[in-house]
Scaffold this motif. Structure first.
Motif, short mmCIF file in Angstrom:
data_model
loop_
_atom_site.label_atom_id
_atom_site.label_comp_id
_atom_site.label_asym_id
_atom_site.label_seq_id
_atom_site.Cartn_x
_atom_site.Cartn_y
_atom_site.Cartn_z
N ARG A 26 0.83 -1.21 0.00
CA ARG A 26 0.00 0.00 0.00
C ARG A 26 0.86 1.27 0.00
O ARG A 26 0.47 2.30 0.54
N HIS A 28 2.61 4.66 -0.55
CA HIS A 28 2.23 5.99 -1.05
C HIS A 28 3.53 6.76 -1.22
O HIS A 28 4.34 6.84 -0.28
N SER A 32 4.03 7.36 2.88
CA SER A 32 4.43 6.10 3.51
C SER A 32 5.59 6.27 4.48
O SER A 32 5.81 5.42 5.34
N GLU A 58 -6.19 12.18 1.24
CA GLU A 58 -5.38 10.96 1.34
C GLU A 58 -5.67 10.17 2.62
O GLU A 58 -5.09 9.12 2.85
N ASP A 60 -8.22 8.45 3.22
CA ASP A 60 -8.76 7.15 2.82
C ASP A 60 -7.64 6.14 2.60
O ASP A 60 -7.77 4.98 2.97
N TRP A 61 -6.53 6.58 1.99
CA TRP A 61 -5.37 5.69 1.80
C TRP A 61 -4.89 5.16 3.15
O TRP A 61 -4.69 3.96 3.32
N GLU A 64 -7.54 2.81 4.89
CA GLU A 64 -7.59 1.48 4.27
C GLU A 64 -6.40 0.63 4.68
O GLU A 64 -6.54 -0.57 4.94
#
Length: 118
Positions: A26, A28, A32, A58, A60-61, A64
């Motif tokens: 996942r 980013h 990240s 972001e 939501d990123w 999740e």
């Protein structure tokens, strides 16, 4: 608008590689870098931290990724799953907490924490 996201997940050390795989998958490009694992294991609990100021769209990123980490299957007969708490504060003074337990992420309003941004 930006939001400040900070918090942690508690899990077993044996779950570290699965957690790292989720975070890597996942990835980013910008955000990240907020993830942090302890450099060396000690005692019996692994604490995985996240902290950063990220654009609101972001969130939501991040949500999740945390939800997937929360849903990692138990690794022992006790059925223990990751637990944790994240605080999300936005530039308008809104605050939300993400409680991680029982395999899921539960978002709840939080009393004002505007003093964190002072």
């Amino acid at each position: 608008m930006y939001a400040s996201a900070r918090g942690w997940l508690e899990m077993r050390f044996e779950q570290r590689s699965a957690a790292q795989e989720i975070i890597t998958r996942r990835h980013h490009e910008l955000y990240s870098g907020g993830w942090a694992f302890p450099t060396a294991p000690f005692n019996w609990t692994l604490y995985l931290f996240y902290g950063g100021d990220i654009r609101e769209q972001e969130l939501d990123w991040l949500r999740e990724a945390i939800a997937e980490l929360a849903a990692m299957p138990p690794i022992d007969d006790d059925g223990d799953r990751p637990t944790g708490l994240f605080l999300i504060t936005d530039e308008r003074g809104g605050t939300t907490q993400w409680q991680i337990r029982n395999g899921s992420l539960d978002a709840r309003p939080t009393p004002s924490l505007t003093w964190l941004g002072e």
